[in-house]
Design a protein around this motif. Structure first.
Motif, PDB file in Angstrom:
ATOM      1  N   PRO A 239      55.102 -19.678   0.551  1.00 26.07           N
ATOM      2  CA  PRO A 239      54.012 -19.431   1.461  1.00 26.07           C
ATOM      3  C   PRO A 239      54.303 -18.071   1.813  1.00 26.07           C
ATOM      4  O   PRO A 239      53.069 -17.406   2.072  1.00 26.07           O
ATOM      5  CB  PRO A 239      54.466 -20.503   2.803  1.00 26.07           C
ATOM      6  CG  PRO A 239      55.260 -21.339   2.213  1.00 26.07           C
ATOM      7  CD  PRO A 239      55.896 -20.813   0.754  1.00 26.07           C
ATOM      8  N   GLU A 240      55.142 -17.404   1.652  1.00 25.14           N
ATOM      9  CA  GLU A 240      55.361 -15.928   2.142  1.00 25.14           C
ATOM     10  C   GLU A 240      54.638 -15.162   1.009  1.00 25.14           C
ATOM     11  O   GLU A 240      53.879 -13.854   1.557  1.00 25.14           O
ATOM     12  CB  GLU A 240      56.754 -15.444   2.465  1.00 25.14           C
ATOM     13  CG  GLU A 240      57.642 -16.080   3.228  1.00 25.14           C
ATOM     14  CD  GLU A 240      58.028 -17.587   3.023  1.00 25.14           C
ATOM     15  OE1 GLU A 240      58.310 -18.427   4.033  1.00 25.14           O
ATOM     16  OE2 GLU A 240      57.912 -18.164   2.040  1.00 25.14           O
ATOM     17  N   MET A 241      54.764 -15.342  -0.285  1.00 26.48           N
ATOM     18  CA  MET A 241      54.138 -14.646  -1.163  1.00 26.48           C
ATOM     19  C   MET A 241      52.623 -14.874  -1.243  1.00 26.48           C
ATOM     20  O   MET A 241      51.781 -14.107  -1.392  1.00 26.48           O
ATOM     21  CB  MET A 241      54.674 -15.156  -2.649  1.00 26.48           C
ATOM     22  CG  MET A 241      54.147 -14.173  -3.920  1.00 26.48           C
ATOM     23  SD  MET A 241      54.463 -12.580  -3.550  1.00 26.48           S
ATOM     24  CE  MET A 241      53.405 -11.733  -4.493  1.00 26.48           C
ATOM     25  N   LEU A 242      52.266 -16.016  -0.846  1.00 27.88           N
ATOM     26  CA  LEU A 242      50.764 -16.467  -0.541  1.00 27.88           C
ATOM     27  C   LEU A 242      50.254 -15.489   0.399  1.00 27.88           C
ATOM     28  O   LEU A 242      49.047 -14.761   0.429  1.00 27.88           O
ATOM     29  CB  LEU A 242      50.290 -17.906  -0.564  1.00 27.88           C
ATOM     30  CG  LEU A 242      49.035 -18.103  -0.114  1.00 27.88           C
ATOM     31  CD1 LEU A 242      47.941 -17.945  -1.202  1.00 27.88           C
ATOM     32  CD2 LEU A 242      48.870 -19.767   0.253  1.00 27.88           C
ATOM     33  N   GLY A 243      51.215 -15.540   1.540  1.00 27.93           N
ATOM     34  CA  GLY A 243      50.562 -14.756   2.797  1.00 27.93           C
ATOM     35  C   GLY A 243      50.393 -13.213   2.352  1.00 27.93           C
ATOM     36  O   GLY A 243      49.227 -12.475   2.667  1.00 27.93           O
ATOM     37  N   PHE A 244      51.356 -12.777   1.472  1.00 25.58           N
ATOM     38  CA  PHE A 244      51.506 -11.189   1.032  1.00 25.58           C
ATOM     39  C   PHE A 244      50.300 -11.069   0.502  1.00 25.58           C
ATOM     40  O   PHE A 244      49.449 -10.086   0.560  1.00 25.58           O
ATOM     41  CB  PHE A 244      52.719 -10.986   0.321  1.00 25.58           C
ATOM     42  CG  PHE A 244      52.733  -9.620  -0.187  1.00 25.58           C
ATOM     43  CD1 PHE A 244      52.992  -8.489   0.721  1.00 25.58           C
ATOM     44  CD2 PHE A 244      52.405  -9.157  -1.471  1.00 25.58           C
ATOM     45  CE1 PHE A 244      53.021  -7.237   0.311  1.00 25.58           C
ATOM     46  CE2 PHE A 244      52.605  -7.999  -1.869  1.00 25.58           C
ATOM     47  CZ  PHE A 244      52.739  -6.786  -1.117  1.00 25.58           C
ATOM     48  N   ALA A 245      49.806 -11.990  -0.567  1.00 26.88           N
ATOM     49  CA  ALA A 245      48.706 -11.708  -1.548  1.00 26.88           C
ATOM     50  C   ALA A 245      47.491 -11.655  -0.768  1.00 26.88           C
ATOM     51  O   ALA A 245      46.589 -10.792  -0.721  1.00 26.88           O
ATOM     52  CB  ALA A 245      48.882 -12.904  -2.817  1.00 26.88           C
ATOM     53  N   LEU A 246      47.237 -12.580   0.264  1.00 29.92           N
ATOM     54  CA  LEU A 246      46.254 -12.757   1.033  1.00 29.92           C
ATOM     55  C   LEU A 246      45.866 -11.379   1.948  1.00 29.92           C
ATOM     56  O   LEU A 246      44.837 -10.731   2.046  1.00 29.92           O
ATOM     57  CB  LEU A 246      46.108 -13.813   1.815  1.00 29.92           C
ATOM     58  CG  LEU A 246      45.995 -15.257   1.203  1.00 29.92           C
ATOM     59  CD1 LEU A 246      46.280 -16.301   2.191  1.00 29.92           C
ATOM     60  CD2 LEU A 246      44.591 -15.253   0.621  1.00 29.92           C
ATOM     61  N   GLN A 247      47.015 -10.798   2.470  1.00 29.73           N
ATOM     62  CA  GLN A 247      46.989  -9.452   3.217  1.00 29.73           C
ATOM     63  C   GLN A 247      46.665  -8.654   2.324  1.00 29.73           C
ATOM     64  O   GLN A 247      45.870  -7.630   2.742  1.00 29.73           O
ATOM     65  CB  GLN A 247      48.451  -9.400   3.957  1.00 29.73           C
ATOM     66  CG  GLN A 247      48.473  -8.109   4.632  1.00 29.73           C
ATOM     67  CD  GLN A 247      49.965  -7.806   4.989  1.00 29.73           C
ATOM     68  OE1 GLN A 247      50.826  -7.544   4.360  1.00 29.73           O
ATOM     69  NE2 GLN A 247      50.190  -7.578   6.264  1.00 29.73           N
TER      70      GLN A 247
END
Length: 86
Positions: free
Chosen positions: A11-19
């Motif tokens: 989830p953290e990597m997904l959040g980073f990508a979206l950011q």
């Protein structure tokens, strides 16, 4: 637009990508939230990788099935090159 491909494994990597995608588009969290018709807090939580039932189950299923999720992250234009690489 140039991009880089990366595996999304948490989830953290997904959040980073979206950011990163939001920032390259020149959007604030508030602007993105308004565009999507959601609250800014939800954007902030997603970008922070806050675990939720959907993301927890999604990444558990990906791990259990051996499926990998990838994202193409847009890269900002290189001003040293005078614009975008197309």
């Amino acid at each position: 637009m140039r991009s880089v491909r990366t595996e999304i494994d948490s989830p953290e990597m997904l959040g980073f990508a979206l950011q990163q995608g939001r920032l390259v588009q020149g959007l604030s969290q508030r602007e993105l939230a308004a565009q999507l018709g959601i609250g800014q807090k939800w954007v902030w939580e997603m970008e922070g990788g806050k675990p939720g039932i959907l993301t927890t189950r999604l990444f558990a299923m990906l791990k259990a099935t051996g499926v990998r999720l990838y994202a193409d992250l847009p890269l900002p234009d290189d001003p040293a090159k005078g614009g975008s690489d197309v």
